[in-house]
Design a protein around this motif. Sequence first.
Motif, PDB file in Angstrom:
ATOM      1  N   ASN A  78       0.829  -1.197   0.000  1.00 38.64           N
ATOM      2  CA  ASN A  78       0.000   0.000   0.000  1.00 38.64           C
ATOM      3  C   ASN A  78       0.866   1.251   0.000  1.00 38.64           C
ATOM      4  O   ASN A  78       1.732   1.405   0.852  1.00 38.64           O
ATOM      5  CB  ASN A  78      -0.926  -0.021   1.233  1.00 38.64           C
ATOM      6  CG  ASN A  78      -1.795   1.208   1.298  1.00 38.64           C
ATOM      7  OD1 ASN A  78      -1.570   2.096   2.111  1.00 38.64           O
ATOM      8  ND2 ASN A  78      -2.777   1.304   0.437  1.00 38.64           N
ATOM      9  N   ASP A 103     -12.141   7.465  -8.761  1.00 39.58           N
ATOM     10  CA  ASP A 103     -12.176   6.523  -7.638  1.00 39.58           C
ATOM     11  C   ASP A 103     -13.095   5.359  -7.985  1.00 39.58           C
ATOM     12  O   ASP A 103     -13.977   5.495  -8.819  1.00 39.58           O
ATOM     13  CB  ASP A 103     -12.717   7.206  -6.375  1.00 39.58           C
ATOM     14  CG  ASP A 103     -11.789   8.310  -5.901  1.00 39.58           C
ATOM     15  OD1 ASP A 103     -10.666   8.391  -6.436  1.00 39.58           O
ATOM     16  OD2 ASP A 103     -12.197   9.069  -5.018  1.00 39.58           O
ATOM     17  N   CYS A 104     -12.904   4.251  -7.271  1.00 42.16           N
ATOM     18  CA  CYS A 104     -13.707   3.083  -7.653  1.00 42.16           C
ATOM     19  C   CYS A 104     -14.964   2.937  -6.813  1.00 42.16           C
ATOM     20  O   CYS A 104     -15.680   1.953  -6.927  1.00 42.16           O
ATOM     21  CB  CYS A 104     -12.872   1.822  -7.574  1.00 42.16           C
ATOM     22  SG  CYS A 104     -12.544   1.300  -5.923  1.00 42.16           S
ATOM     23  N   ARG A 205     -21.581  14.884  -6.838  1.00 44.64           N
ATOM     24  CA  ARG A 205     -20.919  13.779  -6.151  1.00 44.64           C
ATOM     25  C   ARG A 205     -21.938  12.976  -5.345  1.00 44.64           C
ATOM     26  O   ARG A 205     -22.735  13.534  -4.616  1.00 44.64           O
ATOM     27  CB  ARG A 205     -19.843  14.341  -5.223  1.00 44.64           C
ATOM     28  CG  ARG A 205     -19.002  13.272  -4.574  1.00 44.64           C
ATOM     29  CD  ARG A 205     -17.689  13.872  -4.146  1.00 44.64           C
ATOM     30  NE  ARG A 205     -17.049  13.117  -3.092  1.00 44.64           N
ATOM     31  CZ  ARG A 205     -16.065  12.264  -3.309  1.00 44.64           C
ATOM     32  NH1 ARG A 205     -15.634  12.038  -4.522  1.00 44.64           N
ATOM     33  NH2 ARG A 205     -15.489  11.651  -2.289  1.00 44.64           N
ATOM     34  N   GLU A 212     -16.139   1.986   3.582  1.00 45.87           N
ATOM     35  CA  GLU A 212     -15.912   3.258   4.272  1.00 45.87           C
ATOM     36  C   GLU A 212     -14.865   4.084   3.586  1.00 45.87           C
ATOM     37  O   GLU A 212     -14.011   3.557   2.880  1.00 45.87           O
ATOM     38  CB  GLU A 212     -15.478   2.973   5.708  1.00 45.87           C
ATOM     39  CG  GLU A 212     -16.653   2.691   6.597  1.00 45.87           C
ATOM     40  CD  GLU A 212     -16.263   2.597   8.051  1.00 45.87           C
ATOM     41  OE1 GLU A 212     -15.097   2.883   8.378  1.00 45.87           O
ATOM     42  OE2 GLU A 212     -17.143   2.247   8.838  1.00 45.87           O
ATOM     43  N   HIS A 214     -11.532   6.108   3.025  1.00 38.52           N
ATOM     44  CA  HIS A 214     -10.173   5.970   3.542  1.00 38.52           C
ATOM     45  C   HIS A 214      -9.577   7.337   3.829  1.00 38.52           C
ATOM     46  O   HIS A 214      -8.405   7.480   4.067  1.00 38.52           O
ATOM     47  CB  HIS A 214      -9.290   5.231   2.539  1.00 38.52           C
ATOM     48  CG  HIS A 214      -9.807   3.868   2.180  1.00 38.52           C
ATOM     49  ND1 HIS A 214     -10.418   3.596   0.982  1.00 38.52           N
ATOM     50  CD2 HIS A 214      -9.837   2.715   2.886  1.00 38.52           C
ATOM     51  CE1 HIS A 214     -10.784   2.330   0.946  1.00 38.52           C
ATOM     52  NE2 HIS A 214     -10.453   1.777   2.086  1.00 38.52           N
ATOM     53  N   LYS A 219      -6.350  12.173   7.741  1.00 39.93           N
ATOM     54  CA  LYS A 219      -5.646  11.971   6.474  1.00 39.93           C
ATOM     55  C   LYS A 219      -5.780  13.193   5.583  1.00 39.93           C
ATOM     56  O   LYS A 219      -4.877  13.525   4.821  1.00 39.93           O
ATOM     57  CB  LYS A 219      -6.210  10.741   5.752  1.00 39.93           C
ATOM     58  CG  LYS A 219      -5.349   9.508   5.895  1.00 39.93           C
ATOM     59  CD  LYS A 219      -5.651   8.562   4.751  1.00 39.93           C
ATOM     60  CE  LYS A 219      -4.906   7.257   4.900  1.00 39.93           C
ATOM     61  NZ  LYS A 219      -5.336   6.278   3.922  1.00 39.93           N
TER      62      LYS A 219
HETATM   63  N1  UDP Z   1      -7.311   4.419  -2.232  1.00 40.78           N
HETATM   64  C1  UDP Z   1      -6.079   3.848  -2.581  1.00 40.78           C
HETATM   65  N2  UDP Z   1      -5.118   3.734  -1.622  1.00 40.78           N
HETATM   66  C2  UDP Z   1      -5.301   4.153  -0.330  1.00 40.78           C
HETATM   67  C3  UDP Z   1      -6.541   4.779  -0.009  1.00 40.78           C
HETATM   68  C4  UDP Z   1      -7.527   4.891  -0.979  1.00 40.78           C
HETATM   69  O1  UDP Z   1      -5.879   3.456  -3.728  1.00 40.78           O
HETATM   70  O2  UDP Z   1      -4.382   4.016   0.474  1.00 40.78           O
HETATM   71  C5  UDP Z   1      -8.365   4.551  -3.271  1.00 40.78           C
HETATM   72  C6  UDP Z   1      -9.730   3.994  -2.880  1.00 40.78           C
HETATM   73  O3  UDP Z   1      -9.835   2.629  -3.201  1.00 40.78           O
HETATM   74  C7  UDP Z   1     -10.669   4.856  -3.706  1.00 40.78           C
HETATM   75  C8  UDP Z   1      -9.937   6.186  -3.800  1.00 40.78           C
HETATM   76  O4  UDP Z   1      -8.578   5.919  -3.498  1.00 40.78           O
HETATM   77  O5  UDP Z   1     -10.846   4.348  -5.019  1.00 40.78           O
HETATM   78  C9  UDP Z   1     -10.505   7.257  -2.873  1.00 40.78           C
HETATM   79  O6  UDP Z   1     -10.581   6.780  -1.551  1.00 40.78           O
HETATM   80  P1  UDP Z   1     -11.866   7.027  -0.626  1.00 40.78           P
HETATM   81  O7  UDP Z   1     -13.107   6.791  -1.414  1.00 40.78           O
HETATM   82  O8  UDP Z   1     -11.682   6.188   0.585  1.00 40.78           O
HETATM   83  O9  UDP Z   1     -11.736   8.563  -0.245  1.00 40.78           O
HETATM   84  P2  UDP Z   1     -12.890   9.706  -0.221  1.00 40.78           P
HETATM   85  O10 UDP Z   1     -13.662   9.564  -1.489  1.00 40.78           O
HETATM   86  O11 UDP Z   1     -13.722   9.431   0.977  1.00 40.78           O
HETATM   87  O12 UDP Z   1     -12.167  11.000  -0.138  1.00 40.78           O
END
Ligand code: UDP
Length: 326
Positions: A78, A103-104, A205, A212, A214, A219
């Motif tokens: 990671n 993002d996925c 969005r 959940e 990340h 962060k």
């Molecule tokens: N992700 C990743 N590595 C990490 C943390 C997140 O590749 O260490 C990816 C996660 O799978 C997702 C994208 O980054 O596709 C955004 O993360 P997340 O949805 O948790 O963040 P948010 O949308 O809440 O800001």
Amino acid sequence: MKTPILYIVIPCYNEEEVLPITSKEFLAKINELTEKKLIAPESRVLFVNDGSKDSTWEIIKKLADEDEHFIGISQSRNRGHQNAVLAGLMEAKDKADITISIDCDGQDDINAMNKMVEEYLNGCEIVYGVRSARDTDTFFKRFTAEGFYKLLNAMGAEVVFNHADYRLVSSRVLKEFANFKEVNLFLRGMFPLVGFKSTSVYYERHERIAGESHYPLSKMLGLAFDGITSLSIKPIRIITGLGIFISFLSFIGVIWSVIMYFMHHSVTGWASTTCIICFIGGVQLISMGVLGEYIGKIYLETKARPRYIISERTEKNMEIQELDKE
Ligand code: UDP
Ligand code: MG
């Protein structure tokens, strides 16, 4: 212009819950865009497994077996979202004409991709996906996220307001971007540095489909701090400014303590001690600021960023010669 090959670059970290759902949507989007002749049939969905601890990589491998449009790469461990996106973009750089990073988790509206590709076909090299509304976010998330962009801009890191890492980038920009050798990545602040014609596309969005986030507040603060310190040396300027301000105050303090001394309002030794403390305080901060300026310069030099990027030439032959060399 020839129909571009699109690579959708998707970082995935522990996303076994959402991948089976969103992968179908990405594939449908590729098929739809191909049918509309906006992109070439060689277009792909490129998953980047960011050292997931669950079955994410197994799911990606299975998807790749089932449909040739799916391909995947896996990081040895990671490394965080930004590095995962970069790995995917660099992988796609020589194979695709355009990439879209997303993002996925289904939060970013994939229908904005149509507009993005159209903007590319109209001549834009970078298309930023910008959130038009944050209605689905909680007040706290919205407040902290918008504060994040304001703080970044105030500190001298230029970012597109409310743009995360959902963007279309042409392979031409990626080739120039590959010359940015820094290891501390803050992609959304770095792409504007590359330049070229760019525009924004607005989208709403959604909420995360499953799993959940990340990106908790801690962060996000870390990312803001990284963003500021990777893109700007303004904090050092603030220290220098503070030093000058405190020196000015101490100058008043010195005059004040001398007046007190002559008016016999002070005990022996007080005036001289106060003068020294005020003076030293100011001098130290200014000196730190000056040292900081040099450290800031060293820092920017070590990044070894390209000093110029040429976007066009009047001599067409030169471009052809350069392409031949490649
Ligand atoms: N992700 C990743 N590595 C990490 C943390 C997140 O590749 O260490 C990816 C996660 O799978 C997702 C994208 O980054 O596709 C955004 O993360 P997340 O949805 O948790 O963040 P948010 O949308 O809440 O800001
Ligand atoms: Mg998300």
